[in-house]
Design a protein around this motif. Structure first.
Motif, PDB file in Angstrom:
ATOM      1  N   SER A   1       0.849  -1.188   0.000  1.00  0.00           N
ATOM      2  CA  SER A   1       0.000   0.000   0.000  1.00  0.00           C
ATOM      3  C   SER A   1       0.890   1.246   0.000  1.00  0.00           C
ATOM      4  CB  SER A   1      -0.893   0.011   1.241  1.00  0.00           C
ATOM      5  OG  SER A   1      -0.102   0.200   2.408  1.00  0.00           O
ATOM      6  N   VAL A   2       0.298   2.361  -0.353  1.00  0.00           N
ATOM      7  CA  VAL A   2       1.033   3.625  -0.320  1.00  0.00           C
ATOM      8  C   VAL A   2       1.440   3.938   1.114  1.00  0.00           C
ATOM      9  CG1 VAL A   2       0.863   6.110  -0.735  1.00  0.00           C
ATOM     10  CG2 VAL A   2      -0.061   4.516  -2.412  1.00  0.00           C
ATOM     11  N   GLU A   3       0.617   3.563   2.084  1.00  0.00           N
ATOM     12  CA  GLU A   3       0.949   3.817   3.491  1.00  0.00           C
ATOM     13  C   GLU A   3       2.215   3.069   3.906  1.00  0.00           C
ATOM     14  OE1 GLU A   3       0.910   5.226   7.427  1.00  0.00           O
ATOM     15  OE2 GLU A   3       0.166   6.009   5.535  1.00  0.00           O
ATOM     16  N   VAL A   4       2.373   1.842   3.469  1.00  0.00           N
ATOM     17  CA  VAL A   4       3.585   1.077   3.774  1.00  0.00           C
ATOM     18  C   VAL A   4       4.794   1.756   3.147  1.00  0.00           C
ATOM     19  CG1 VAL A   4       4.814  -1.095   3.334  1.00  0.00           C
ATOM     20  CG2 VAL A   4       2.464  -1.130   4.192  1.00  0.00           C
ATOM     21  N   ILE A   5       4.675   2.154   1.905  1.00  0.00           N
ATOM     22  CA  ILE A   5       5.786   2.863   1.235  1.00  0.00           C
ATOM     23  C   ILE A   5       6.091   4.168   1.960  1.00  0.00           C
ATOM     24  CG2 ILE A   5       6.525   4.007  -0.896  1.00  0.00           C
ATOM     25  CD1 ILE A   5       6.624   0.963  -1.037  1.00  0.00           C
ATOM     26  N   ARG A   6       5.055   4.873   2.400  1.00  0.00           N
ATOM     27  CA  ARG A   6       5.264   6.130   3.122  1.00  0.00           C
ATOM     28  C   ARG A   6       6.064   5.890   4.404  1.00  0.00           C
ATOM     29  NH1 ARG A   6       3.918   8.921   7.278  1.00  0.00           N
ATOM     30  NH2 ARG A   6       2.469   7.373   8.088  1.00  0.00           N
ATOM     31  N   LEU A   7       5.713   4.856   5.155  1.00  0.00           N
ATOM     32  CA  LEU A   7       6.439   4.534   6.390  1.00  0.00           C
ATOM     33  C   LEU A   7       7.912   4.232   6.105  1.00  0.00           C
ATOM     34  CD1 LEU A   7       3.786   2.254   8.116  1.00  0.00           C
ATOM     35  CD2 LEU A   7       4.478   4.549   8.858  1.00  0.00           C
TER      36      LEU A   7
END
Length: 74
Positions: free
Chosen positions: A51-57
């Motif tokens: 997910s984009v959230e995982v990449i963001r983290l």
């Protein structure tokens, strides 16, 4: 190779390259980002599309902007 497979491979290569440039191990990135070790391995091996959230983290820990992360050819 399907387009999705090419994208996952490019994404994994991008993450691996940034991690290695930062001098981090998989374990260090997992601990600092809160993303599981297994998830990071799966991303780098192109076995999953995160997910984009995982990449963001991951980008926060790697000190890399999310927009720059996605500037790669696939």
């Amino acid at each position: 190779m399907a387009k999705d497979d090419q994208f996952k491979e490019a994404l994994g290569n991008r993450l691996r390259g940034l991690r290695l440039d930062a001098g981090m191990t998989l374990t260090e990135l997992a601990e600092k980002s809160g993303v599981s070790y297994r998830t990071i391995i799966d991303i780098e091996k192109a076995e999953t599309r995160p997910s984009v959230e995982v990449i963001r983290l991951l980008c926060v820990v790697l000190e890399y902007s999310l927009s720059d992360f996605f500037k790669f050819k696939h």
